[in-house]
Motif scaffolding. Structure first.
Motif, PDB file in Angstrom:
ATOM      1  N   PHE A   1      -3.034  14.561  -0.602  1.00 40.45           N
ATOM      2  CA  PHE A   1      -2.605  13.900   0.623  1.00 40.45           C
ATOM      3  C   PHE A   1      -3.780  13.341   1.417  1.00 40.45           C
ATOM      4  CE2 PHE A   1       0.471  13.016   3.843  1.00 40.45           C
ATOM      5  CZ  PHE A   1      -0.190  13.182   5.057  1.00 40.45           C
ATOM      6  N   ARG A   2      -4.844  14.120   1.527  1.00 37.84           N
ATOM      7  CA  ARG A   2      -5.916  13.711   2.448  1.00 37.84           C
ATOM      8  C   ARG A   2      -6.622  12.444   1.966  1.00 37.84           C
ATOM      9  NH1 ARG A   2      -7.797  17.980  -0.490  1.00 37.84           N
ATOM     10  NH2 ARG A   2      -9.860  17.820  -1.444  1.00 37.84           N
ATOM     11  N   PHE A   3      -6.471  12.104   0.697  1.00 33.58           N
ATOM     12  CA  PHE A   3      -7.095  10.891   0.174  1.00 33.58           C
ATOM     13  C   PHE A   3      -6.110   9.731   0.057  1.00 33.58           C
ATOM     14  CE2 PHE A   3     -10.885  12.952  -0.142  1.00 33.58           C
ATOM     15  CZ  PHE A   3     -11.007  13.911  -1.131  1.00 33.58           C
ATOM     16  N   SER A   4      -4.878   9.956   0.483  1.00 36.70           N
ATOM     17  CA  SER A   4      -3.820   8.967   0.269  1.00 36.70           C
ATOM     18  C   SER A   4      -3.566   8.127   1.511  1.00 36.70           C
ATOM     19  CB  SER A   4      -2.520   9.675  -0.117  1.00 36.70           C
ATOM     20  OG  SER A   4      -2.684  10.431  -1.304  1.00 36.70           O
ATOM     21  N   THR A   5      -3.376   6.833   1.293  1.00 33.08           N
ATOM     22  CA  THR A   5      -2.869   5.978   2.357  1.00 33.08           C
ATOM     23  C   THR A   5      -1.354   6.114   2.367  1.00 33.08           C
ATOM     24  OG1 THR A   5      -4.680   4.392   2.245  1.00 33.08           O
ATOM     25  CG2 THR A   5      -2.606   3.607   3.164  1.00 33.08           C
ATOM     26  N   MET A   6      -0.814   6.485   3.502  1.00 32.42           N
ATOM     27  CA  MET A   6       0.617   6.735   3.626  1.00 32.42           C
ATOM     28  C   MET A   6       1.285   5.609   4.407  1.00 32.42           C
ATOM     29  SD  MET A   6       0.965   9.474   1.932  1.00 32.42           S
ATOM     30  CE  MET A   6       2.702   9.740   2.286  1.00 32.42           C
ATOM     31  N   GLY A   7       2.522   5.348   4.067  1.00 30.86           N
ATOM     32  CA  GLY A   7       3.271   4.316   4.754  1.00 30.86           C
ATOM     33  C   GLY A   7       4.638   4.800   5.178  1.00 30.86           C
ATOM     34  N   TRP A   8       5.115   4.261   6.282  1.00 33.63           N
ATOM     35  CA  TRP A   8       6.502   4.429   6.707  1.00 33.63           C
ATOM     36  C   TRP A   8       7.205   3.101   6.464  1.00 33.63           C
ATOM     37  CZ3 TRP A   8       9.344   8.546   7.807  1.00 33.63           C
ATOM     38  CH2 TRP A   8       8.694   9.729   8.196  1.00 33.63           C
ATOM     39  N   TYR A   9       8.380   3.192   5.890  1.00 33.02           N
ATOM     40  CA  TYR A   9       9.170   2.019   5.560  1.00 33.02           C
ATOM     41  C   TYR A   9      10.572   2.205   6.127  1.00 33.02           C
ATOM     42  CZ  TYR A   9       5.501   1.729   2.006  1.00 33.02           C
ATOM     43  OH  TYR A   9       4.282   1.687   1.347  1.00 33.02           O
ATOM     44  N   ARG A  10      11.304   1.114   6.229  1.00 31.34           N
ATOM     45  CA  ARG A  10      12.700   1.229   6.641  1.00 31.34           C
ATOM     46  C   ARG A  10      13.544   0.187   5.934  1.00 31.34           C
ATOM     47  NH1 ARG A  10      12.277  -0.794  12.986  1.00 31.34           N
ATOM     48  NH2 ARG A  10      11.874  -3.025  12.550  1.00 31.34           N
ATOM     49  N   GLN A  11      14.814   0.509   5.817  1.00 28.30           N
ATOM     50  CA  GLN A  11      15.758  -0.410   5.197  1.00 28.30           C
ATOM     51  C   GLN A  11      17.047  -0.407   5.999  1.00 28.30           C
ATOM     52  OE1 GLN A  11      16.615   0.281   1.039  1.00 28.30           O
ATOM     53  NE2 GLN A  11      17.219  -1.860   0.753  1.00 28.30           N
ATOM     54  N   ALA A  12      17.336  -1.539   6.584  1.00 28.52           N
ATOM     55  CA  ALA A  12      18.574  -1.709   7.326  1.00 28.52           C
ATOM     56  C   ALA A  12      19.671  -2.180   6.360  1.00 28.52           C
ATOM     57  CB  ALA A  12      18.376  -2.725   8.447  1.00 28.52           C
ATOM     58  N   PRO A  13      20.926  -1.978   6.709  1.00 25.61           N
ATOM     59  CA  PRO A  13      22.018  -2.404   5.826  1.00 25.61           C
ATOM     60  C   PRO A  13      21.923  -3.879   5.459  1.00 25.61           C
ATOM     61  CG  PRO A  13      22.856  -1.029   7.581  1.00 25.61           C
ATOM     62  CD  PRO A  13      21.424  -1.282   7.909  1.00 25.61           C
ATOM     63  N   GLY A  14      21.985  -4.177   4.173  1.00 21.41           N
ATOM     64  CA  GLY A  14      21.948  -5.554   3.717  1.00 21.41           C
ATOM     65  C   GLY A  14      20.582  -6.202   3.738  1.00 21.41           C
ATOM     66  N   MET A  15      19.561  -5.422   4.082  1.00 19.52           N
ATOM     67  CA  MET A  15      18.208  -5.969   4.193  1.00 19.52           C
ATOM     68  C   MET A  15      17.296  -5.332   3.149  1.00 19.52           C
ATOM     69  SD  MET A  15      18.580  -8.012   6.769  1.00 19.52           S
ATOM     70  CE  MET A  15      16.944  -8.362   7.417  1.00 19.52           C
ATOM     71  N   LYS A  16      16.165  -6.001   2.885  1.00 18.90           N
ATOM     72  CA  LYS A  16      15.161  -5.423   2.008  1.00 18.90           C
ATOM     73  C   LYS A  16      14.395  -4.324   2.744  1.00 18.90           C
ATOM     74  CE  LYS A  16      14.183  -9.444  -0.917  1.00 18.90           C
ATOM     75  NZ  LYS A  16      13.121 -10.380  -1.396  1.00 18.90           N
TER      76      LYS A  16
END
Length: 115
Positions: free
Chosen positions: A29-44
């Motif tokens: 974990f400490r060497f990893s770039t982390m991301g938060w993502y989201r997906q709305a209905p009908g969207m990428k």
């Protein structure tokens, strides 16, 4: 085996706040770039925020000034503090590495913002 487990979603009213958590296992974990993502209905699915191992952050224009990403390397956990939530923030939120690794997608956590 890699596991990314999101939590903290819920139903809130516009203007309120939520804090999401993502507990990681099976990665350095400490060497990893982390991301938060989201997906709305009908969207990428879209990138919301990222946090490098060196401490650099990046945000989607739509959340700048409202969302803050942080991480606790001792707990292998990345957080997303979401303030001033808007109905358009309604989505399932996921964490993953950045760039994302397809097999690592978890179940996500639902965030619903009512107007």
């Amino acid at each position: 085996q890699v596991q990314l487990v999101e939590s903290g979603g819920g139903l809130v009213q516009a203007g309120e706040s939520l804090r999401l958590s993502c507990a990681a296992s099976g990665i350095i974990f400490r060497f990893s770039t982390m991301g938060w993502y989201r997906q709305a209905p009908g969207m990428k699915r879209e990138l919301v925020a990222s946090f490098t191992s060196g401490g650099s952050t990046n945000y989607a224009d739509s959340v700048k000034g409202r969302f803050t990403v942080s991480r606790d390397n001792a707990k292998n956990t990345v957080y997303l503090q979401m303030n001033s939530l808007k109905p358009e923030d309604t989505a399932v939120y996921y964490c993953n590495l950045f760039p994302p690794i397809t097999p690592y997608w978890g179940q996500g956590t639902q965030v619903t913002v009512s107007s």
